[in-house]
Design a protein around this motif. Sequence first.
Motif, mmCIF file in Angstrom:
data_model
loop_
_atom_site.group_PDB
_atom_site.id
_atom_site.type_symbol
_atom_site.label_atom_id
_atom_site.label_comp_id
_atom_site.label_asym_id
_atom_site.label_seq_id
_atom_site.Cartn_x
_atom_site.Cartn_y
_atom_site.Cartn_z
ATOM 1 N N LYS A 1 26.307 39.285 37.213
ATOM 2 C CA LYS A 1 27.629 39.963 36.976
ATOM 3 C C LYS A 1 28.477 39.882 37.854
ATOM 4 C CE LYS A 1 26.130 42.947 33.161
ATOM 5 N NZ LYS A 1 26.221 44.494 32.754
ATOM 6 N N ASP A 2 28.034 40.110 39.315
ATOM 7 C CA ASP A 2 28.930 40.246 40.325
ATOM 8 C C ASP A 2 29.562 38.809 40.633
ATOM 9 O OD1 ASP A 2 28.527 43.128 40.658
ATOM 10 O OD2 ASP A 2 27.155 42.495 41.921
ATOM 11 N N GLU A 3 28.746 37.874 40.475
ATOM 12 C CA GLU A 3 28.987 36.268 40.543
ATOM 13 C C GLU A 3 29.788 35.727 39.663
ATOM 14 O OE1 GLU A 3 25.314 34.968 43.074
ATOM 15 O OE2 GLU A 3 24.982 34.999 41.174
ATOM 16 N N TYR A 4 30.032 36.592 38.203
ATOM 17 C CA TYR A 4 30.572 35.889 37.384
ATOM 18 C C TYR A 4 31.994 35.226 37.682
ATOM 19 C CZ TYR A 4 32.212 35.632 32.256
ATOM 20 O OH TYR A 4 32.952 35.116 31.148
ATOM 21 N N ASP A 5 32.624 36.310 38.129
ATOM 22 C CA ASP A 5 34.321 35.854 38.531
ATOM 23 C C ASP A 5 34.460 34.563 39.311
ATOM 24 O OD1 ASP A 5 35.041 37.830 36.566
ATOM 25 O OD2 ASP A 5 35.313 39.369 38.169
ATOM 26 N N MET A 6 33.382 34.464 40.296
ATOM 27 C CA MET A 6 33.541 33.172 41.075
ATOM 28 C C MET A 6 33.613 32.005 40.224
ATOM 29 S SD MET A 6 30.979 34.932 44.047
ATOM 30 C CE MET A 6 30.932 33.189 44.893
ATOM 31 N N PHE A 7 32.998 32.001 38.897
ATOM 32 C CA PHE A 7 33.120 30.639 38.365
ATOM 33 C C PHE A 7 34.072 30.481 37.445
ATOM 34 C CE2 PHE A 7 28.716 31.645 39.925
ATOM 35 C CZ PHE A 7 28.343 30.462 40.300
ATOM 36 N N TYR A 8 35.343 30.494 38.058
ATOM 37 C CA TYR A 8 36.691 30.168 37.563
ATOM 38 C C TYR A 8 36.593 28.799 37.093
ATOM 39 C CZ TYR A 8 41.436 30.193 36.201
ATOM 40 O OH TYR A 8 42.463 30.081 35.689
ATOM 41 N N ASN A 9 37.045 28.388 35.996
ATOM 42 C CA ASN A 9 37.376 26.850 35.559
ATOM 43 C C ASN A 9 36.007 25.903 35.888
ATOM 44 O OD1 ASN A 9 39.789 27.011 34.494
ATOM 45 N ND2 ASN A 9 40.849 26.567 36.168
ATOM 46 N N CYS A 10 34.756 26.428 35.452
ATOM 47 C CA CYS A 10 33.647 25.930 35.865
ATOM 48 C C CYS A 10 32.969 25.583 34.464
ATOM 49 C CB CYS A 10 32.756 26.378 36.774
ATOM 50 S SG CYS A 10 33.653 26.743 38.321
#
Length: 808
Positions: free
Chosen positions: A602-611
């Motif tokens: 969940k913590d990494e979720y926002d890092m994958f924007y437009n992926c």
Amino acid sequence: MSHTIELRRVSKYYAGEDSVSMGFSRIDLNLDIGEFVAITGESGSGKSTLLNVISGLDTYEEGEMFVCGEDTTAYGTEDYEVYRKTYIGNIFQDFNLINSYTVYQNIEAVMLLSGKKKNECRNRILELIDLVGLSKYRRTKVSRLSGGQKQRVAIARALAKNAPIIVADEPTGNLDSESAQSVMETLAKVSADKLVVIVTHNYEQAEPYVTRKLTMHDGKIIEDKKIAPRRLSEEEYLAEVGAYAASAGGGLYGEGGMVKREGRVARAEKAEKAAEAGITTQHAEAPTQTKMRKSSELRLGVRNTFNLPAKFILLFIVYFFVSTAVLSQYATTKNSMHESELLGSNPYFVNTSTDRIIVKKSDESRFTDADFAAVESAPNIREVVKNDLAIDSGVSFSLGEFYVEGPVMPISEAEDRTITYGHMPENDYEIVIKLDTTSDAFLSLGDNGDEYIGKTVKLKDMSQMQTYDFSEKIKIAGIILDSDVNTDSDFALYGYSTIYASDTISNELLISMMAATSKAELNFNGTKITTEYERGIYSSPNVPDGEVYIFEDQTYYYEDEAAIGKDFSLKVKNRFFESEGKYKIGEVLTNKNCKDLVGISKDEYDMFYNCVFISDKDFRELFDKGSYQISVYMINEQDSEETLQALNGNGFTTLALKDSLSDMTGGFGGVISLMTYARLALEFIILFFIAYAVIRLIMRSRNSYYSTLRILGATKSNTDTILRVELILMMIIAYGVDILFVVLVNEGILQDLLQTDLKEITKLLYYLTPLDYGVLGAVLLFMSLLIANRYSRHIFTKSAMRAFREGA
């Protein structure tokens, strides 16, 4: 009538620092062929000094001395050399033989000095050896003979050149009575057609044989007594003198370009008149002054090189030191200058190793197996790196409390290195890391490196932002702690380490790097989203082939946000290739299901924007397009031209990293090179003077040899050449040993014999070419010539007799 020797009020003085002493004073004396003259007197009376002046070994300060009517007042050093060679045969109390020569060679030397060929000497030498009763000793070195035998060799040598005047200083002084009688009998026979002058303290031994006795006291002749008549009649004497005078007039000054002196014509006319009167001689041939042959000078020089083992060893050590010093100084300088030329940077490449070449195909297409084979077959290739993006981009990972970052190199590069902890990889997904002193991890590991063997690591980019995907987990198999920093590598300068990996890891890493550096165009139901600076496509083994998983916020591009089952397409583009794919949307990723579906928290979720996520297979099909650019590492960077020509000739485009570096000297490279070579020249000059001082000390033992040659009539030119041959031959031998050493090192033979790599020596020799070795040989040759010339000048600054006394 001219006398053979005529002295008119001749005086000899010796000047000291604070005083002047008299040798003899205002001597009037006539000596003629056919006389056997004994000069006696107490010690210090001047008799030996008078003999030395008569024989041309010493000069005189006032008066006049005539030789067959020739005035010697204006004689210089070369004139006296010619006089001694033409007129004088010397016999000394201390023999003045060349102890390192055999009996035969001592007699041969004086004949060679007189211009005889070697094959012309043999019969005459054997005849003289037999005359003095030493036939069975002809091959014996004179140092092994008794005193009487040595004196007989000296007599034979004096007779060898058939000079008209024989002078002997105490010829029986060191002999027993039997040997002394033999010597006197021989000299008496010789005096039949020559002038023989001896100095003796034991007149009783000479009395039965001499024709004339001179007694000296306090530098003056106090008695001149005729003991027996001259052994030649007046007519015979006139013919003998005439023949010698004519020969001397034609040979002594006619050949060799000397200045003609007064009296020559008159003496020639006198000899001609004697011949017209029918007066001839059967006693002796006229002496001729002939230049020593170059072949004879070469022969004596070569003989002198080897005939004294102790001197040969000492000179070899000195010359070997000089040769090795010159070679190492030049190699060190050239190596330093070459490394200075390679200093610099390139903004496009982090690893600017000078032995690296970037290779692409001319049409910029991908490399095939045939292309790789062609590259590997090029000369001077040490290693081919198919994924060279990993060299400049590098990877990083955390290892406990510290980070390891650096380029990825083929695992074969680690095979010759010593593994400090662990072992070489046992499967394709194990790596070896090398840490040197510039790395923070080097000291942190300490003695606990074994704790990290078998640890799993995640390889990321150097910024730690991108995590690279692999089919299996990457583990550490071995750790190398290297205290030798490779300063040629920019990675060392930045404190980077090196990761050695298999081709499998490199290939998967190349695919991930292509994904991370490609521009992606994502087509969501006609809405195209471009990811130019961020990675847009990831892979997961949980995604079925042909499907794509999108994120929850991307469903807004679909009606009623119903995206599952809808069509999705994408395109990727990078500097090497373009690719595209079409898929069905299989799942929508939310912060609740992302962990289960693709393994991100969940913590990494926002890092994958437009992926988006696709399957591993589809990911490889999209990005696994092979290698479009590779790197090769050379065995010898200096042979890069040969390697580049071969690669370019096979249709490749190349860039040698060493040719792409910026100039770090600020445009002063030429000035720096000039100063470097000036420093090298200064070092050579200092080395020259050191070598000269040492060689001069060693060659002092040869002073008596070269002084003896002068006494026998050798000119400065003769001794110069003999000395040059001796020293140059020593230089050639020493330099030849150095070159042999270089060949053995370059061929790896010495390393095999010594079971060591000789890395530092190999590095020094790395940049030397055959031309360099030729230049260094010329430098050593020039230094040898200078040493020979300086030493020769030192010998010839004194009279022959003084030089001999100082060298004895």
